[in-house]
Motif scaffolding. Structure first.
Motif, PDB file in Angstrom:
ATOM      1  N   ASN A 130      92.168 -14.594  34.577  1.00 41.24           N
ATOM      2  CA  ASN A 130      92.136 -14.809  35.713  1.00 41.24           C
ATOM      3  C   ASN A 130      93.468 -15.152  36.398  1.00 41.24           C
ATOM      4  OD1 ASN A 130      89.218 -15.222  35.562  1.00 41.24           O
ATOM      5  ND2 ASN A 130      89.239 -17.105  34.635  1.00 41.24           N
ATOM      6  N   GLU A 131      94.347 -15.545  35.769  1.00 39.62           N
ATOM      7  CA  GLU A 131      95.756 -15.617  36.360  1.00 39.62           C
ATOM      8  C   GLU A 131      96.507 -14.298  36.571  1.00 39.62           C
ATOM      9  OE1 GLU A 131      96.857 -19.916  33.931  1.00 39.62           O
ATOM     10  OE2 GLU A 131      97.482 -18.202  33.214  1.00 39.62           O
ATOM     11  N   THR A 134      94.779 -13.341  39.847  1.00 36.53           N
ATOM     12  CA  THR A 134      95.202 -13.936  40.941  1.00 36.53           C
ATOM     13  C   THR A 134      96.630 -13.425  41.391  1.00 36.53           C
ATOM     14  OG1 THR A 134      94.164 -16.119  40.305  1.00 36.53           O
ATOM     15  CG2 THR A 134      96.165 -16.174  41.693  1.00 36.53           C
ATOM     16  N   THR A 149      90.100 -14.432  49.074  1.00 44.13           N
ATOM     17  CA  THR A 149      89.998 -13.883  47.828  1.00 44.13           C
ATOM     18  C   THR A 149      90.037 -12.281  47.951  1.00 44.13           C
ATOM     19  OG1 THR A 149      89.112 -13.803  45.606  1.00 44.13           O
ATOM     20  CG2 THR A 149      87.579 -13.720  47.468  1.00 44.13           C
ATOM     21  N   PRO A 186      89.454 -13.834  42.430  1.00 46.16           N
ATOM     22  CA  PRO A 186      90.182 -14.933  42.064  1.00 46.16           C
ATOM     23  C   PRO A 186      90.517 -15.777  43.183  1.00 46.16           C
ATOM     24  CG  PRO A 186      91.759 -12.960  42.054  1.00 46.16           C
ATOM     25  CD  PRO A 186      90.185 -12.390  42.331  1.00 46.16           C
ATOM     26  N   GLU A 187      91.100 -16.889  42.824  1.00 43.13           N
ATOM     27  CA  GLU A 187      91.575 -17.935  43.900  1.00 43.13           C
ATOM     28  C   GLU A 187      92.865 -17.460  44.324  1.00 43.13           C
ATOM     29  OE1 GLU A 187      89.516 -22.257  43.849  1.00 43.13           O
ATOM     30  OE2 GLU A 187      90.388 -21.750  41.777  1.00 43.13           O
ATOM     31  N   MET A 188      93.267 -17.725  45.580  1.00 45.49           N
ATOM     32  CA  MET A 188      94.587 -17.337  45.990  1.00 45.49           C
ATOM     33  C   MET A 188      95.319 -18.700  45.736  1.00 45.49           C
ATOM     34  SD  MET A 188      94.943 -14.101  47.042  1.00 45.49           S
ATOM     35  CE  MET A 188      94.171 -12.941  48.229  1.00 45.49           C
ATOM     36  N   LYS A 189      95.784 -19.004  44.839  1.00 43.60           N
ATOM     37  CA  LYS A 189      96.442 -20.194  44.393  1.00 43.60           C
ATOM     38  C   LYS A 189      97.945 -19.886  43.798  1.00 43.60           C
ATOM     39  CE  LYS A 189      93.068 -23.819  44.578  1.00 43.60           C
ATOM     40  NZ  LYS A 189      92.497 -25.005  43.640  1.00 43.60           N
ATOM     41  N   TYR A 190      99.020 -20.030  44.538  1.00 45.39           N
ATOM     42  CA  TYR A 190     100.353 -19.678  43.764  1.00 45.39           C
ATOM     43  C   TYR A 190     101.106 -20.819  44.048  1.00 45.39           C
ATOM     44  CZ  TYR A 190     104.199 -16.427  43.400  1.00 45.39           C
ATOM     45  OH  TYR A 190     105.397 -15.685  43.008  1.00 45.39           O
ATOM     46  N   PRO A 203     100.452 -17.867  39.350  1.00 46.47           N
ATOM     47  CA  PRO A 203      99.387 -18.384  39.629  1.00 46.47           C
ATOM     48  C   PRO A 203      99.721 -19.991  39.434  1.00 46.47           C
ATOM     49  CG  PRO A 203      98.794 -16.539  38.466  1.00 46.47           C
ATOM     50  CD  PRO A 203     100.275 -16.603  38.234  1.00 46.47           C
TER      51      PRO A 203
END
Length: 254
Positions: A130-131, A134, A149, A186-190, A203
């Motif tokens: 998942n990472e 992302t 996403t 995936p979620e857009m978390k960075y 990520p």
């Protein structure tokens, strides 16, 4: 020591003259001593400052081979690398995608090829997958466009080929994908943090796991150089390394 007496003056007057002269000489001597002490102190301070400057010399951190690419360490300890442009996409796939690795890409033009390195042939965890998905999405155009996403797919290295279909042409950095693909949203978390004295962007979950100090990054339109300066102020690191880890179209989460 010779003493010259003025015969026109009394013994007491002559003694007074020498007494006054002695007082003046004493003051001069005291003044000279003060000057000497002042310069001794200044010299000592300069020496201490020089020693301090020598001690504060920055330790040169050895560059690893993967730092010429985009990279991060997953929350489960896997190295993940990705292309920065067409040239490095070619290198990532042709030189570094090996058996047991997993390759990620998107259907959106200009997206990076990302590879989870798996030299030990272990089962790659879902969190690492998942990472990596992302990471692929963040460095695609979807991030800059503000998309929540993006569909990212994974394949095995042997499914990625530089051989085009008859009548087709593959430009630099592009590959054909053959066989079945697995898709993720995936979620857009960075975030960007310090990992073993290096700037690492990845990520949010991976950065949180591996970095004590980090800054969360969101989609936005803040000037990248301003973001880099703010990150440097918060966690340290070199500006060039921070800029290399920043996706276009970003801002710092407040």
């Amino acid at each position: 020591m010779e003493i010259t007496l003025d015969i026109r003056k009394s013994l007491e007057e002559n003694a007074g003259v020498y007494f006054e002269k002695a007082k003046k000489d004493k003051k001069k001597l005291e003044g000279a001593k003060k000057v000497v002490e002042k310069y001794k102190h200044k010299l000592s301070s300069l020496k201490e400052e020089k020693v301090e400057k020598q001690v504060v010399v920055k330790k040169k951190v050895k560059k690893e081979w993967y730092e010429k690419f985009r990279w991060f360490i997953s929350s489960d300890g896997f190295l993940v690398i990705g292309g920065r442009d067409a040239t490095t996409n070619e290198i990532v796939i042709k030189k570094y995608a090996e058996k047991n690795d997993l390759v990620f890409h998107t259907d959106m033009s200009g997206s990076p090829f990302v590879v989870i390195k798996n030299k030990k042939g272990e089962e790659i965890s879902k969190s690492t997958i998942n990472e990596a998905a992302t990471f692929t999405a963040v460095f695609s155009r979807a991030w800059k466009q503000g998309m929540a996403t993006l569909a990212v797919f994974s394949v095995k290295p042997e499914q990625v080929s530089k051989t085009p279909k008859p009548g087709e042409y593959l430009p630099k950095g592009a590959f054909m994908i053959y066989g079945n693909t697995t898709y993720y949203n995936p979620e857009m978390k960075y975030a960007i943090g310090i990992y073993q004295d290096k700037i690492m962007g990845g990520p949010l979950s991976a950065v949180k796991k591996n970095c004590k100090d980090f800054v969360e990054i969101m989609q936005g339109n803040q000037k990248l150089s301003d973001i880099a300066k703010l990150i440097k102020k918060k966690i340290g690191g070199e500006l060039d390394d921070i800029l290399r880890a920043l996706p276009a179209g970003s801002k710092v989460k407040k």
